[in-house]
Write an enzyme that holds these catalytic residues in place. Structure first.
Site, PDB file in Angstrom:
ATOM      1  N   GLY A  41       0.827  -1.197   0.000  1.00  0.00           N
ATOM      2  CA  GLY A  41       0.000   0.000   0.000  1.00  0.00           C
ATOM      3  C   GLY A  41       0.858   1.243   0.000  1.00  0.00           C
ATOM      4  O   GLY A  41       1.106   1.834   1.052  1.00  0.00           O
ATOM      5  N   VAL A  76       0.581   7.467   3.462  1.00  0.00           N
ATOM      6  CA  VAL A  76       1.143   6.946   4.698  1.00  0.00           C
ATOM      7  C   VAL A  76       2.189   5.874   4.405  1.00  0.00           C
ATOM      8  O   VAL A  76       3.261   5.835   5.039  1.00  0.00           O
ATOM      9  CB  VAL A  76       0.033   6.389   5.612  1.00  0.00           C
ATOM     10  CG1 VAL A  76       0.629   5.644   6.802  1.00  0.00           C
ATOM     11  CG2 VAL A  76      -0.871   7.517   6.097  1.00  0.00           C
ATOM     12  N   SER A 134      -9.803  12.784   5.514  1.00  0.00           N
ATOM     13  CA  SER A 134      -9.668  11.818   4.427  1.00  0.00           C
ATOM     14  C   SER A 134     -11.026  11.430   3.854  1.00  0.00           C
ATOM     15  O   SER A 134     -11.165  11.227   2.645  1.00  0.00           O
ATOM     16  CB  SER A 134      -8.924  10.579   4.923  1.00  0.00           C
ATOM     17  OG  SER A 134      -9.620   9.978   6.012  1.00  0.00           O
ATOM     18  N   GLU A 161     -14.041   4.833   4.187  1.00  0.00           N
ATOM     19  CA  GLU A 161     -13.830   3.859   5.258  1.00  0.00           C
ATOM     20  C   GLU A 161     -14.948   3.928   6.299  1.00  0.00           C
ATOM     21  O   GLU A 161     -14.745   3.544   7.449  1.00  0.00           O
ATOM     22  CB  GLU A 161     -12.471   4.095   5.906  1.00  0.00           C
ATOM     23  CG  GLU A 161     -11.299   3.816   4.970  1.00  0.00           C
ATOM     24  CD  GLU A 161      -9.955   4.190   5.567  1.00  0.00           C
ATOM     25  OE1 GLU A 161      -9.098   3.292   5.701  1.00  0.00           O
ATOM     26  OE2 GLU A 161      -9.750   5.370   5.890  1.00  0.00           O
ATOM     27  N   LYS A 188      -8.371   6.424  18.754  1.00  0.00           N
ATOM     28  CA  LYS A 188      -8.233   6.995  17.407  1.00  0.00           C
ATOM     29  C   LYS A 188      -9.562   6.887  16.667  1.00  0.00           C
ATOM     30  O   LYS A 188      -9.942   7.796  15.910  1.00  0.00           O
ATOM     31  CB  LYS A 188      -7.132   6.252  16.649  1.00  0.00           C
ATOM     32  CG  LYS A 188      -6.933   6.722  15.208  1.00  0.00           C
ATOM     33  CD  LYS A 188      -6.397   8.131  15.125  1.00  0.00           C
ATOM     34  CE  LYS A 188      -6.181   8.577  13.677  1.00  0.00           C
ATOM     35  NZ  LYS A 188      -5.153   7.781  12.974  1.00  0.00           N
ATOM     36  N   ASN A 232     -14.628  12.683  10.720  1.00  0.00           N
ATOM     37  CA  ASN A 232     -14.675  12.328   9.296  1.00  0.00           C
ATOM     38  C   ASN A 232     -16.065  12.411   8.673  1.00  0.00           C
ATOM     39  O   ASN A 232     -16.245  13.067   7.639  1.00  0.00           O
ATOM     40  CB  ASN A 232     -14.061  10.944   9.084  1.00  0.00           C
ATOM     41  CG  ASN A 232     -12.551  10.952   9.216  1.00  0.00           C
ATOM     42  OD1 ASN A 232     -11.977  11.874   9.775  1.00  0.00           O
ATOM     43  ND2 ASN A 232     -11.905   9.917   8.703  1.00  0.00           N
TER      44      ASN A 232
END
Length: 327
Positions: A21, A25, A276, A288, A206, A214
């Site tokens: 990936g 990041v 994001s 997500e 988190k 988000n």
């Protein structure tokens, strides 16, 4: 200006750590490990027409945080890349998975029969849930989990710019432990990183930040700082109340006041940033949401609880994502 960086070192095809990936990041972690002298490479997400013995080399560019004089240093470096048929996959001792949460199982499944049985796997993504789906498929391998709040922006396919410092946490989840040498290598390479015993608790913390920020920024098409306005207070409060109750039934005790302070601290520190999920919705990409709000709802359902506000967030983002852009 471009620095010579680590690309001047002797290139070796023996790779201890591989990253699956190579997004923002993934490239940030790759640069940090490479700069610290770790033998790191990238795994391509598709098979190659080259032979299984071939190793390609990818040149990447990393732009560091601006210094006090506002200059940004750029460094060019090279790392090996391996396709899904490469015999070099057997050499990898640690696989760091940096794909989106909804991509984890599909991305890693083709590799499980090709990696060494001793290869340790580390998941590093937003949200929660893939660790539960992956654990039964590990064939005896160890699994660690991680989270990072480092800021990074992808400027082009193989160029990223670090936009903020942040805390990175890793911890063991199941199976054989990550060897101490690899653990030390990670912590020495990544600034402000730590190994925590209660990694699931850290991930829930988190998750609280992601769940509060988000979906709302995506739905209201706003930067993070807008959420400090009073009109969002009740929704954020409900999101956190539901999350804390669900986590408690999962055996994770969270400090409700601390979570709220953390959420609003992130809102303040990243006021001009777009989340994001906001970016994913704006660019008509998958989100997500299932691994953020959806995970809270799934765990609530498992305990016979209601998570109405998080369910509302989940449904609203799905409806927004389903809208076809006008030609």
């Amino acid at each position: 200006m471009f620095g010579q960086g680590a690309s001047s070192t002797v290139e070796s095809q023996v790779t201890d750590v591989a990253i699956l990936g190579a997004g923002a990041v993934g490239q940030l972690i790759c640069h940090q490990l490479h700069s610290a002298g770790l033998a790191v490479g990238l795994i391509a997400r598709e098979a190659s027409a080259t032979t299984s013995e071939a190793t390609d080399w990818q040149e990447l560019v990393f732009c560091s945080l601006p210094s006090t004089d506002a200059d940004t240093d750029s460094v060019s470096y090279r790392v090996p890349t391996f396709n899904l048929d490469s015999t070099s996959l057997q050499q990898i001792r640690l696989l760091i998975v940096c794909v989106k949460a909804y991509q984890v199982i599909d991305a890693i499944s083709p590799l499980l029969d090709k990696l060494s049985p001793q290869c340790h796997i580390l998941l590093l993504h937003n949200g929660m849930g893939p660790h539960l789906a992956l654990a039964p498929k590990l064939q005896g391998r160890g699994l660690s989990l991680g989270t990072t709040s480092q800021g990074v922006l992808r400027q082009s396919r193989w160029q990223v710019k670090q936009t903020g410092q942040g805390l990175t946490q890793f911890g063991h989840f199941t199976g054989p432990a990550l060897p101490q040498a690899l653990r030390d290598g990670l912590l020495n390479a990544i600034p402000n990183s730590e190994w925590v015993e209660a990694i699931i608790s850290s991930l829930w913390q988190k998750l609280a930040v992601n769940a509060a920020i988000n979906p709302l920024t995506a739905l209201h098409q706003c930067p993070n700082g807008t959420l400090a306005q009073a009109q969002f207070t009740q929704t954020i409060t409900s999101i956190l109340d539901e999350l804390v109750e669900v986590a408690a039934h999962d055996g994770i005790a969270l400090d409700r006041q601390m979570l709220e302070e953390r959420v609003y601290r992130v809102i303040e520190l990243t006021a001009a940033n777009f989340s994001s999920m906001h970016q994913d919705v704006a660019h008509h990409r998958p989100t997500e949401i299932e691994q953020i709000s959806g995970y809270i709802c799934d765990r609530a359902s498992a305990h016979g609880l209601s998570a109405a506000t998080n369910a509302q967030m989940c449904q609203a983002i799905k409806q927004l994502s389903a809208i076809t852009p006008q030609a």
